[in-house]
Design a protein around this motif. Structure first.
Motif, PDB file in Angstrom:
ATOM      1  N   VAL A 197       0.833  -1.213   0.000  1.00  0.00           N
ATOM      2  CA  VAL A 197       0.000   0.000   0.000  1.00  0.00           C
ATOM      3  C   VAL A 197       0.861   1.253   0.000  1.00  0.00           C
ATOM      4  CG1 VAL A 197      -1.644   1.333   1.371  1.00  0.00           C
ATOM      5  CG2 VAL A 197      -1.956  -1.133   1.085  1.00  0.00           C
ATOM      6  N   LYS A 198       1.988   1.192   0.735  1.00  0.00           N
ATOM      7  CA  LYS A 198       2.863   2.365   0.844  1.00  0.00           C
ATOM      8  C   LYS A 198       3.790   2.439  -0.362  1.00  0.00           C
ATOM      9  CE  LYS A 198       6.191   4.636   3.876  1.00  0.00           C
ATOM     10  NZ  LYS A 198       7.063   4.521   5.075  1.00  0.00           N
ATOM     11  N   GLU A 199       3.329   3.090  -1.408  1.00  0.00           N
ATOM     12  CA  GLU A 199       4.136   3.217  -2.619  1.00  0.00           C
ATOM     13  C   GLU A 199       5.247   4.242  -2.411  1.00  0.00           C
ATOM     14  OE1 GLU A 199       1.928   4.049  -6.110  1.00  0.00           O
ATOM     15  OE2 GLU A 199       1.281   1.964  -6.342  1.00  0.00           O
ATOM     16  N   LEU A 200       6.344   4.007  -3.110  1.00  0.00           N
ATOM     17  CA  LEU A 200       7.453   4.946  -3.070  1.00  0.00           C
ATOM     18  C   LEU A 200       7.110   6.151  -3.927  1.00  0.00           C
ATOM     19  CD1 LEU A 200      10.289   2.300  -3.540  1.00  0.00           C
ATOM     20  CD2 LEU A 200       9.625   3.400  -1.418  1.00  0.00           C
ATOM     21  N   THR A 201       7.410   7.339  -3.435  1.00  0.00           N
ATOM     22  CA  THR A 201       7.098   8.570  -4.164  1.00  0.00           C
ATOM     23  C   THR A 201       8.390   9.305  -4.512  1.00  0.00           C
ATOM     24  OG1 THR A 201       6.908   9.884  -2.134  1.00  0.00           O
ATOM     25  CG2 THR A 201       4.924   8.765  -2.908  1.00  0.00           C
ATOM     26  N   HIS A 202       8.264  10.288  -5.404  1.00  0.00           N
ATOM     27  CA  HIS A 202       9.442  11.042  -5.852  1.00  0.00           C
ATOM     28  C   HIS A 202      10.122  11.782  -4.705  1.00  0.00           C
ATOM     29  CE1 HIS A 202       9.131  10.319 -10.161  1.00  0.00           C
ATOM     30  NE2 HIS A 202       7.821  10.427 -10.040  1.00  0.00           N
ATOM     31  N   SER A 203       9.375  12.106  -3.661  1.00  0.00           N
ATOM     32  CA  SER A 203       9.969  12.815  -2.531  1.00  0.00           C
ATOM     33  C   SER A 203      10.975  11.950  -1.768  1.00  0.00           C
ATOM     34  CB  SER A 203       8.861  13.285  -1.565  1.00  0.00           C
ATOM     35  OG  SER A 203       8.146  12.173  -1.047  1.00  0.00           O
ATOM     36  N   ASP A 204      10.919  10.638  -1.993  1.00  0.00           N
ATOM     37  CA  ASP A 204      11.845   9.722  -1.318  1.00  0.00           C
ATOM     38  C   ASP A 204      13.167   9.569  -2.069  1.00  0.00           C
ATOM     39  OD1 ASP A 204       9.916   9.032   0.673  1.00  0.00           O
ATOM     40  OD2 ASP A 204       8.941   7.713  -0.783  1.00  0.00           O
ATOM     41  N   PHE A 205      13.276  10.199  -3.240  1.00  0.00           N
ATOM     42  CA  PHE A 205      14.407   9.926  -4.118  1.00  0.00           C
ATOM     43  C   PHE A 205      15.122  11.180  -4.599  1.00  0.00           C
ATOM     44  CE2 PHE A 205      11.604   6.309  -4.334  1.00  0.00           C
ATOM     45  CZ  PHE A 205      12.476   5.232  -4.277  1.00  0.00           C
ATOM     46  N   THR A 206      16.342  10.969  -5.053  1.00  0.00           N
ATOM     47  CA  THR A 206      17.167  12.019  -5.640  1.00  0.00           C
ATOM     48  C   THR A 206      17.733  11.494  -6.956  1.00  0.00           C
ATOM     49  OG1 THR A 206      17.775  12.945  -3.495  1.00  0.00           O
ATOM     50  CG2 THR A 206      19.252  13.416  -5.348  1.00  0.00           C
ATOM     51  N   THR A 207      17.781  12.349  -7.959  1.00  0.00           N
ATOM     52  CA  THR A 207      18.338  11.950  -9.261  1.00  0.00           C
ATOM     53  C   THR A 207      19.709  12.584  -9.439  1.00  0.00           C
ATOM     54  OG1 THR A 207      16.140  11.731 -10.272  1.00  0.00           O
ATOM     55  CG2 THR A 207      18.014  11.987 -11.756  1.00  0.00           C
ATOM     56  N   ILE A 208      20.681  11.766  -9.795  1.00  0.00           N
ATOM     57  CA  ILE A 208      22.039  12.258 -10.050  1.00  0.00           C
ATOM     58  C   ILE A 208      22.392  11.961 -11.504  1.00  0.00           C
ATOM     59  CG2 ILE A 208      22.818  12.013  -7.669  1.00  0.00           C
ATOM     60  CD1 ILE A 208      24.124   9.373  -8.437  1.00  0.00           C
ATOM     61  N   THR A 209      23.149  12.848 -12.109  1.00  0.00           N
ATOM     62  CA  THR A 209      23.559  12.693 -13.510  1.00  0.00           C
ATOM     63  C   THR A 209      25.072  12.783 -13.600  1.00  0.00           C
ATOM     64  OG1 THR A 209      21.490  13.712 -14.273  1.00  0.00           O
ATOM     65  CG2 THR A 209      23.306  13.593 -15.845  1.00  0.00           C
ATOM     66  N   ASP A 210      25.680  11.810 -14.271  1.00  0.00           N
ATOM     67  CA  ASP A 210      27.137  11.787 -14.386  1.00  0.00           C
ATOM     68  C   ASP A 210      27.545  10.894 -15.551  1.00  0.00           C
ATOM     69  OD1 ASP A 210      29.704  12.474 -13.767  1.00  0.00           O
ATOM     70  OD2 ASP A 210      29.850  11.288 -11.941  1.00  0.00           O
ATOM     71  N   VAL A 211      28.854  10.825 -15.767  1.00  0.00           N
ATOM     72  CA  VAL A 211      29.406  10.027 -16.869  1.00  0.00           C
ATOM     73  C   VAL A 211      29.749   8.614 -16.389  1.00  0.00           C
ATOM     74  CG1 VAL A 211      31.305   9.851 -18.536  1.00  0.00           C
ATOM     75  CG2 VAL A 211      30.312  12.087 -17.990  1.00  0.00           C
TER      76      VAL A 211
END
Length: 202
Positions: free
Chosen positions: A36-50
């Motif tokens: 029931v407790k879905e993961l939301t975008h507020s729980d995550f961070t996006t990183i961009t690199d090579v």
């Protein structure tokens, strides 16, 4: 005496079966709550690199699973891990399209980002005991041309797996619980009858 001992053994087995059934049902309830407790975008961070490593498929813990490790230029001491599981098509697309030197965006848990990469949050007791401290899970994966895994895809697949777990463990727990209770009731009744007969003879 032999019959009485045998009845007591079956009674003990019934009690254990009942306890196992109860615990299994509790585990099924835990899976349902987790579903029931879905993961939301507020729980995550996006990183961009090579990307600095070539793609190599590995089999973690079980030969039935496949995964990849991604290493980034900025975080060379860490491996970002993606376990294919039900995302085999995602894994195949990534292997076909991405190579070392490409730029990739990874979605990871904010908690791991702050603890491991930014060092802004202290490690908890359990985190200090984790053997693979240098491994960080991936929940979203995309490059400039293609989105290989989104959080909604992850939630959808995760929930289908959890639903199977809820149904399986719920049924198994209910079966053990009912069987255990019936076994206890039957043997308590049987032992009481034997006890009454013994007292009557004496």
């Amino acid at each position: 005496e032999i019959y009485l001992s045998s009845g007591q053994w079956r009674l003990n087995f019934g009690v254990k079966l009942t306890v196992i059934g109860g615990l299994t049902i509790l585990f099924a309830i835990f899976l349902q709550i987790k579903k029931v407790k879905e993961l939301t975008h507020s729980d995550f961070t996006t990183i961009t690199d090579v990307i600095t490593n070539n793609t190599e498929v590995f089999r973690p813990r079980s030969r039935a699973l496949k995964g990849i490790h991604i290493q980034l230029k900025k975080y060379q001491n860490f491996k970002f891990e993606f376990i294919a599981n039900e995302f085999s098509s995602t894994l195949n697309d990534y292997i076909s399209n991405v190579k070392s030197g490409d730029t990739i965006s990874l979605t990871i848990k904010t908690e791991e980002y702050l603890m491991k990469l930014k060092k802004e949050k202290s490690l908890g007791f359990w985190d200090k005991q984790v053997v693979q401290y240098d491994v960080i899970g991936i929940y979203g994966l995309q490059d400039t041309n293609y989105m290989y895994l989104t959080l909604s895809n992850y939630n959808e697949t995760r929930n289908s797996v959890l639903l199977f777990g809820v149904l399986f463990f719920g049924f198994l727990g209910l079966l053990c619980l009912v069987s255990g209770l019936l076994l206890c009731w039957k043997n308590i009744t049987s032992l009481n009858n034997i006890s009454h007969k013994t007292q009557s003879k004496s």
